[in-house]
Design a protein around this motif. Structure first.
Motif, mmCIF file in Angstrom:
data_model
loop_
_atom_site.group_PDB
_atom_site.id
_atom_site.type_symbol
_atom_site.label_atom_id
_atom_site.label_comp_id
_atom_site.label_asym_id
_atom_site.label_seq_id
_atom_site.Cartn_x
_atom_site.Cartn_y
_atom_site.Cartn_z
ATOM 1 N N ARG A 182 0.479 7.002 -7.707
ATOM 2 C CA ARG A 182 0.717 7.311 -9.128
ATOM 3 C C ARG A 182 1.987 8.123 -9.326
ATOM 4 N NH1 ARG A 182 -4.001 5.767 -12.047
ATOM 5 N NH2 ARG A 182 -2.668 5.829 -13.879
ATOM 6 N N ALA A 197 0.843 -1.200 0.000
ATOM 7 C CA ALA A 197 0.000 0.000 0.000
ATOM 8 C C ALA A 197 0.875 1.246 0.000
ATOM 9 C CB ALA A 197 -0.935 0.023 1.210
ATOM 10 N N VAL A 198 0.343 2.263 -0.654
ATOM 11 C CA VAL A 198 1.018 3.562 -0.744
ATOM 12 C C VAL A 198 0.060 4.606 -0.188
ATOM 13 C CG1 VAL A 198 1.963 5.274 -2.364
ATOM 14 C CG2 VAL A 198 2.392 2.826 -2.744
ATOM 15 N N VAL A 236 5.877 4.933 -6.520
ATOM 16 C CA VAL A 236 6.296 4.363 -5.224
ATOM 17 C C VAL A 236 5.973 2.859 -5.179
ATOM 18 C CG1 VAL A 236 5.927 4.416 -2.724
ATOM 19 C CG2 VAL A 236 6.031 6.559 -4.019
ATOM 20 N N GLY A 237 4.766 2.493 -5.582
ATOM 21 C CA GLY A 237 4.374 1.074 -5.572
ATOM 22 C C GLY A 237 5.276 0.253 -6.477
ATOM 23 N N THR A 238 5.597 0.796 -7.638
ATOM 24 C CA THR A 238 6.478 0.081 -8.577
ATOM 25 C C THR A 238 7.858 -0.128 -7.950
ATOM 26 O OG1 THR A 238 5.292 1.003 -10.465
ATOM 27 C CG2 THR A 238 7.527 0.206 -10.883
HETATM 28 C C1 COA Z 1 -1.970 -0.418 -5.832
HETATM 29 C C2 COA Z 1 -0.997 0.644 -5.281
HETATM 30 C C3 COA Z 1 -0.047 -0.012 -4.285
HETATM 31 C C4 COA Z 1 -0.186 1.229 -6.466
HETATM 32 O O1 COA Z 1 0.798 2.122 -5.945
HETATM 33 P P1 COA Z 1 1.291 3.415 -6.757
HETATM 34 O O2 COA Z 1 2.489 3.939 -6.073
HETATM 35 O O3 COA Z 1 0.157 4.347 -6.931
HETATM 36 O O4 COA Z 1 1.660 2.762 -8.171
HETATM 37 P P2 COA Z 1 2.640 3.357 -9.308
HETATM 38 O O5 COA Z 1 2.649 4.835 -9.257
HETATM 39 O O6 COA Z 1 3.943 2.656 -9.216
HETATM 40 O O7 COA Z 1 1.829 2.874 -10.620
HETATM 41 C C5 COA Z 1 2.464 2.276 -11.741
HETATM 42 C C6 COA Z 1 1.441 2.064 -12.838
HETATM 43 O O8 COA Z 1 0.423 1.126 -12.412
HETATM 44 C C7 COA Z 1 -0.850 1.521 -12.961
HETATM 45 N N1 COA Z 1 -1.730 1.965 -11.890
HETATM 46 C C8 COA Z 1 -1.422 2.184 -10.593
HETATM 47 N N2 COA Z 1 -2.533 2.553 -9.911
HETATM 48 C C9 COA Z 1 -3.537 2.577 -10.785
HETATM 49 C C10 COA Z 1 -4.918 2.904 -10.680
HETATM 50 N N3 COA Z 1 -5.489 3.257 -9.505
HETATM 51 N N4 COA Z 1 -5.690 2.826 -11.793
HETATM 52 C C11 COA Z 1 -5.156 2.457 -12.966
HETATM 53 N N5 COA Z 1 -3.844 2.145 -13.148
HETATM 54 C C12 COA Z 1 -3.055 2.201 -12.060
HETATM 55 C C13 COA Z 1 -0.558 2.678 -13.893
HETATM 56 O O9 COA Z 1 -0.233 2.116 -15.159
HETATM 57 C C14 COA Z 1 0.672 3.302 -13.253
HETATM 58 O O10 COA Z 1 1.443 4.067 -14.146
HETATM 59 P P3 COA Z 1 1.002 5.596 -14.489
HETATM 60 O O11 COA Z 1 0.757 6.286 -13.182
HETATM 61 O O12 COA Z 1 2.201 6.106 -15.232
HETATM 62 O O13 COA Z 1 -0.236 5.483 -15.324
HETATM 63 C C15 COA Z 1 -1.765 1.820 -4.620
HETATM 64 O O14 COA Z 1 -2.792 2.256 -5.492
HETATM 65 C C16 COA Z 1 -2.429 1.478 -3.289
HETATM 66 O O15 COA Z 1 -1.815 1.582 -2.236
HETATM 67 N N6 COA Z 1 -3.721 1.075 -3.316
HETATM 68 C C17 COA Z 1 -4.455 0.774 -2.082
HETATM 69 C C18 COA Z 1 -4.013 -0.535 -1.479
HETATM 70 C C19 COA Z 1 -4.176 -1.667 -2.467
HETATM 71 O O16 COA Z 1 -5.178 -1.778 -3.177
HETATM 72 N N7 COA Z 1 -3.165 -2.556 -2.484
HETATM 73 C C20 COA Z 1 -3.172 -3.722 -3.334
HETATM 74 C C21 COA Z 1 -3.948 -4.782 -2.675
HETATM 75 S S1 COA Z 1 -3.890 -6.323 -3.566
#
Ligand code: COA
Length: 145
Positions: A78, A71-72, A81-83
């Motif tokens: 976006r 989680a971020v 950080v997650g990547t």
């Molecule tokens: C899922 C999560 C960890 C992603 O973290 P993040 O730091 O936002 O991800 P990134 O910035 O590295 O995203 C990389 C790519 O993934 C895709 N992506 C990430 N989140 C997305 C979203 N909500 N909708 C669509 N595409 C998404 C995109 O292609 C993105 O690239 P872009 O921003 O250039 O379009 C974050 O949204 C989160 O914490 N969510 C809540 C907790 C959760 O659902 N965890 C997973 C449980 S299984």
């Protein structure tokens, strides 16, 4: 931003991010237990001294890596950080013997599904009633080349 091992004092901010990110967040007690038993799989992303994300991974059955949670913080999503957390975890789990990585994601969590797909994970199967509220999970898998 940098990714590093979690320390005990990071676990309260981790818990706060979890509470803000999940319908069924792990209790702080469980987060502490997981950290104490699996410190090498517990990663933190930090920006300017603040914890902005975390990931928990384990290796099971010798060669299967499992991501238990990622989680971020909402205000830092976006931004890659997650990547960064996932790429670091994939490398570590591979070094610990994993040949594949699995995780489960809520069927309704389309954002996370896109995130995993972009990283090269593939959807495997729907697991009905996986979560305590009855929602199905989609299990996804990453295979190293
Ligand atoms: C899922 C999560 C960890 C992603 O973290 P993040 O730091 O936002 O991800 P990134 O910035 O590295 O995203 C990389 C790519 O993934 C895709 N992506 C990430 N989140 C997305 C979203 N909500 N909708 C669509 N595409 C998404 C995109 O292609 C993105 O690239 P872009 O921003 O250039 O379009 C974050 O949204 C989160 O914490 N969510 C809540 C907790 C959760 O659902 N965890 C997973 C449980 S299984």
């Amino acid at each position: 931003m940098h990714v590093r091992d979690a320390k005990p004092q990071d676990l309260r901010p981790v818990y706060e991010i979890a509470q803000d990110s999940f319908k069924d967040p792990y209790p702080l007690r469980l987060i502490r237990h997981i950290h104490s038993t699996n410190p090498e799989g517990f990663l933190i992303a930090e920006i300017g001294g603040s914890i902005v994300g975390y990931l928990i991974g384990v290796v099971r059955w010798g060669n299967v890596g499992h991501i238990l949670a990622i989680a971020v913080d909402k205000s830092h999503r976006r931004k890659g950080v997650g990547t960064a957390l996932m790429i670091n975890a994939l490398e570590r789990l591979r070094k610990h013997g994993a040949s594949q990585i699995k995780l489960e994601v809520r069927a309704s969590n389309e954002g996370a599904q896109k995130f995993y797909e972009r990283l090269g994970f593939e959807s495997q199967e729907v697991v009905p009633s996986y979560y305590s509220d009855g929602e199905a999970a989609i299990s996804v898998k990453y295979k190293f080349d």
